[in-house]
Design a protein around this motif. Sequence first.
Motif, PDB file in Angstrom:
ATOM      1  N   ASP A  86       0.777  -1.189  -0.041  1.00  0.00           N
ATOM      2  CA  ASP A  86      -0.105  -0.052  -0.102  1.00  0.00           C
ATOM      3  C   ASP A  86       0.871   1.366  -0.070  1.00  0.00           C
ATOM      4  O   ASP A  86       0.544   2.291  -0.649  1.00  0.00           O
ATOM      5  CB  ASP A  86      -0.869   0.093   1.163  1.00  0.00           C
ATOM      6  N   GLN A 142      -0.113 -16.286  -1.340  1.00  0.00           N
ATOM      7  CA  GLN A 142      -0.076 -15.672   0.115  1.00  0.00           C
ATOM      8  C   GLN A 142       0.429 -16.746   1.288  1.00  0.00           C
ATOM      9  O   GLN A 142       0.145 -17.776   1.308  1.00  0.00           O
ATOM     10  CB  GLN A 142      -1.238 -15.003   0.466  1.00  0.00           C
ATOM     11  N   LYS A 188       3.599  -7.916  -2.289  1.00  0.00           N
ATOM     12  CA  LYS A 188       2.279  -7.738  -3.075  1.00  0.00           C
ATOM     13  C   LYS A 188       1.466  -8.929  -3.158  1.00  0.00           C
ATOM     14  O   LYS A 188       0.212  -8.964  -3.105  1.00  0.00           O
ATOM     15  CB  LYS A 188       2.470  -7.223  -4.363  1.00  0.00           C
ATOM     16  N   GLY A 204       1.331 -11.059  -0.828  1.00  0.00           N
ATOM     17  CA  GLY A 204       1.207 -11.573   0.556  1.00  0.00           C
ATOM     18  C   GLY A 204       2.406 -12.753   1.125  1.00  0.00           C
ATOM     19  O   GLY A 204       2.306 -13.472   2.034  1.00  0.00           O
ATOM     20  N   SER A 227      -3.771  -8.121  -9.994  1.00  0.00           N
ATOM     21  CA  SER A 227      -4.936  -8.128  -8.976  1.00  0.00           C
ATOM     22  C   SER A 227      -4.428  -8.190  -7.484  1.00  0.00           C
ATOM     23  O   SER A 227      -3.731  -9.367  -7.210  1.00  0.00           O
ATOM     24  CB  SER A 227      -5.896  -9.362  -9.039  1.00  0.00           C
ATOM     25  N   PRO A 228      -4.430  -7.284  -6.572  1.00  0.00           N
ATOM     26  CA  PRO A 228      -4.107  -7.378  -5.333  1.00  0.00           C
ATOM     27  C   PRO A 228      -4.852  -8.161  -4.436  1.00  0.00           C
ATOM     28  O   PRO A 228      -5.750  -8.841  -4.657  1.00  0.00           O
ATOM     29  CB  PRO A 228      -4.100  -5.819  -4.976  1.00  0.00           C
ATOM     30  N   VAL A 229      -3.957  -8.928  -3.566  1.00  0.00           N
ATOM     31  CA  VAL A 229      -4.288  -9.278  -2.341  1.00  0.00           C
ATOM     32  C   VAL A 229      -4.258  -8.588  -1.034  1.00  0.00           C
ATOM     33  O   VAL A 229      -3.850  -7.957  -0.843  1.00  0.00           O
ATOM     34  CB  VAL A 229      -3.651 -10.775  -2.086  1.00  0.00           C
ATOM     35  N   GLU A 230      -5.309  -9.063  -0.101  1.00  0.00           N
ATOM     36  CA  GLU A 230      -5.379  -8.319   1.211  1.00  0.00           C
ATOM     37  C   GLU A 230      -4.311  -8.816   2.006  1.00  0.00           C
ATOM     38  O   GLU A 230      -3.811  -9.724   2.328  1.00  0.00           O
ATOM     39  CB  GLU A 230      -6.663  -8.889   1.932  1.00  0.00           C
ATOM     40  N   VAL A 231      -3.194  -7.664   2.321  1.00  0.00           N
ATOM     41  CA  VAL A 231      -2.217  -7.871   2.987  1.00  0.00           C
ATOM     42  C   VAL A 231      -2.500  -7.082   4.675  1.00  0.00           C
ATOM     43  O   VAL A 231      -2.783  -5.859   4.268  1.00  0.00           O
ATOM     44  CB  VAL A 231      -0.814  -7.544   2.449  1.00  0.00           C
ATOM     45  N   ARG A 232      -2.366  -7.621   5.544  1.00  0.00           N
ATOM     46  CA  ARG A 232      -2.881  -7.332   6.965  1.00  0.00           C
ATOM     47  C   ARG A 232      -1.325  -7.009   7.538  1.00  0.00           C
ATOM     48  O   ARG A 232      -0.409  -7.282   7.287  1.00  0.00           O
ATOM     49  CB  ARG A 232      -3.459  -8.265   7.873  1.00  0.00           C
ATOM     50  N   ASP A 284       0.622  -9.456   9.262  1.00  0.00           N
ATOM     51  CA  ASP A 284       1.121 -10.652   8.216  1.00  0.00           C
ATOM     52  C   ASP A 284       2.676 -10.609   8.437  1.00  0.00           C
ATOM     53  O   ASP A 284       3.261  -9.316   8.432  1.00  0.00           O
ATOM     54  CB  ASP A 284       0.598 -10.589   6.943  1.00  0.00           C
TER      55      ASP A 284
END
Length: 538
Positions: free
Chosen positions: A23, A68, A91, A93, A177-182, A185
């Motif tokens: 991000d 991920q 990117k 994950g 196509s992004p993945v959700e990265v917290r 993580d």
Amino acid sequence: MGISGMFDEKTLPGAAPLEVLPDILRHQAERLGEAPFLDICGQTASFAGLDRLTNRLANGLRGLGVAQGDRVAILLPNCLEFVAVWFAASKLGAVEVPSNPGLRGDLLIHNLHSCDAAVLVTDGAALDEIARIEDRLPHLKTLVLVGADEAQARAAGVRVAQIVTYADCLDAPEAFSPVEVRFSDPMAILYTSGTTGAAKGVVMSHRQCFGWTETMSRNLGYTPADSYFSALPLFHTDAQMFGIYMPLVFGTRTTLVDRFSASKFWDQLRASGATATNLLGAMAVILMRAPALASDADNPVRVCQCIPMLPDRAAFERRFTMNLVTGYGQTETSFVTLDIVGDSRENSCGRPHPDWEVAVVDAFDSPVPPGTMGEIVSRPRTSWAMFSGYDKQDGKTVQTLRNLWYHSGDAGYFDADGWMYFSHRMNEAIRRRGENVSAYEVELIAEQHPDVVESAAFGIPSEYTEEDIMVVVLRRDGSRLTATDLLAHFRAHAPRHMVPRYVEITDDPLPRTPTEKISRAALKQRGKGPATFDGETR
């Protein structure tokens, strides 16, 4: 918690309001576009250019099956490809797992095997070693080669199932196509040497890595008006967190070179135009010992972090017209104490960071009074600000974090005003020129020589600050093993930072403790003697 919870925004205009690496890169690419960001060994990238590059690379890695949570091993010198793989993995994950490209044999096998990485990104310089050890790397399925190709790998004897080039991976769409990265993580696993065993993989979350930016920027007083220079390797926190991540967050230029060279350092620094940098104590000593030049004061740097601090900070500052700052921390934490320009104390490594609780404790983890020596321990006041544990080493994680404190294994004390002073390492690690070297691993390499029966490695105080490595070995009966023979063995099987400076060959049994262990302490107390060979003066 975003950047507003960790920074004083009044002092950081333009800083990214995010704390997850993908991000932050996307935000800065949108905000700064083609503004120059990275110059690394002559390769350059803008903020937007690096975002586009890593989109393609992430798609390429995704095509190789990287998903991920997967680990992507990196065995490269400082180069743009290293940074691109790190960012592309984040990117997805996935987790970057870099290792020192100078590692050989069991030390390299340990890192590559323990992280379970199916994909390794490396270059032609590593092919012979990969061919030699790949039978002991059952998880390794794919090699991604930088500056080499499959034909070269096969000619070297590499039998890995799939070999592709870095360029192949870039031959992928730019749309990602992004993945959700917290924030919780893992972003990286960085290896730090153990004290009596193999290196430990420090699992670092995105939030912990982002926290390094806050502590380093506070130490340096770094702002968006600055730029950075680093001569340190990307497989450690220094170059990654200070040389790359912090400038990314602040939207500034950064320059990295392949390695530290005293003869090139100032010219490289001037060419970069950087206003901030960092030096290990040994590097600063080497620069101070160089002949004085009329151009010494002609450099753009206003502030430099130096760890450990030079005994004569003022002399360095006068000669090179820059401010020195210092701090104390580990890969597992970040800087837990630090000073700043204009607020320091001689020989101290600073006062506790506001987000960290730091104490000096006795053997029962009870705080000791000011002026009393004890173990330095720390714990964060914010969540996910320290490491998430040692990878696959739960027992060591629990032991290190016992009683809700991170135990550093370092001895020190506080003065009555709250300034902390580092004294020495309590364990058997050797601190050599910014590297923690495991005595156990040095001994392991020594004892791989057929003429060595047993060995003991330990640190000897160095004129370059910190310690130099000394090893004493008992040679096999009838052997004619010499110190030069043993040093040649080390140079063939160990990275440069683990090659001992001092070697002593003996035919007498090594001293033992009451429990029949080799007494490194007795040998260290005795130190160098008439039979000690100094590899730097012969």
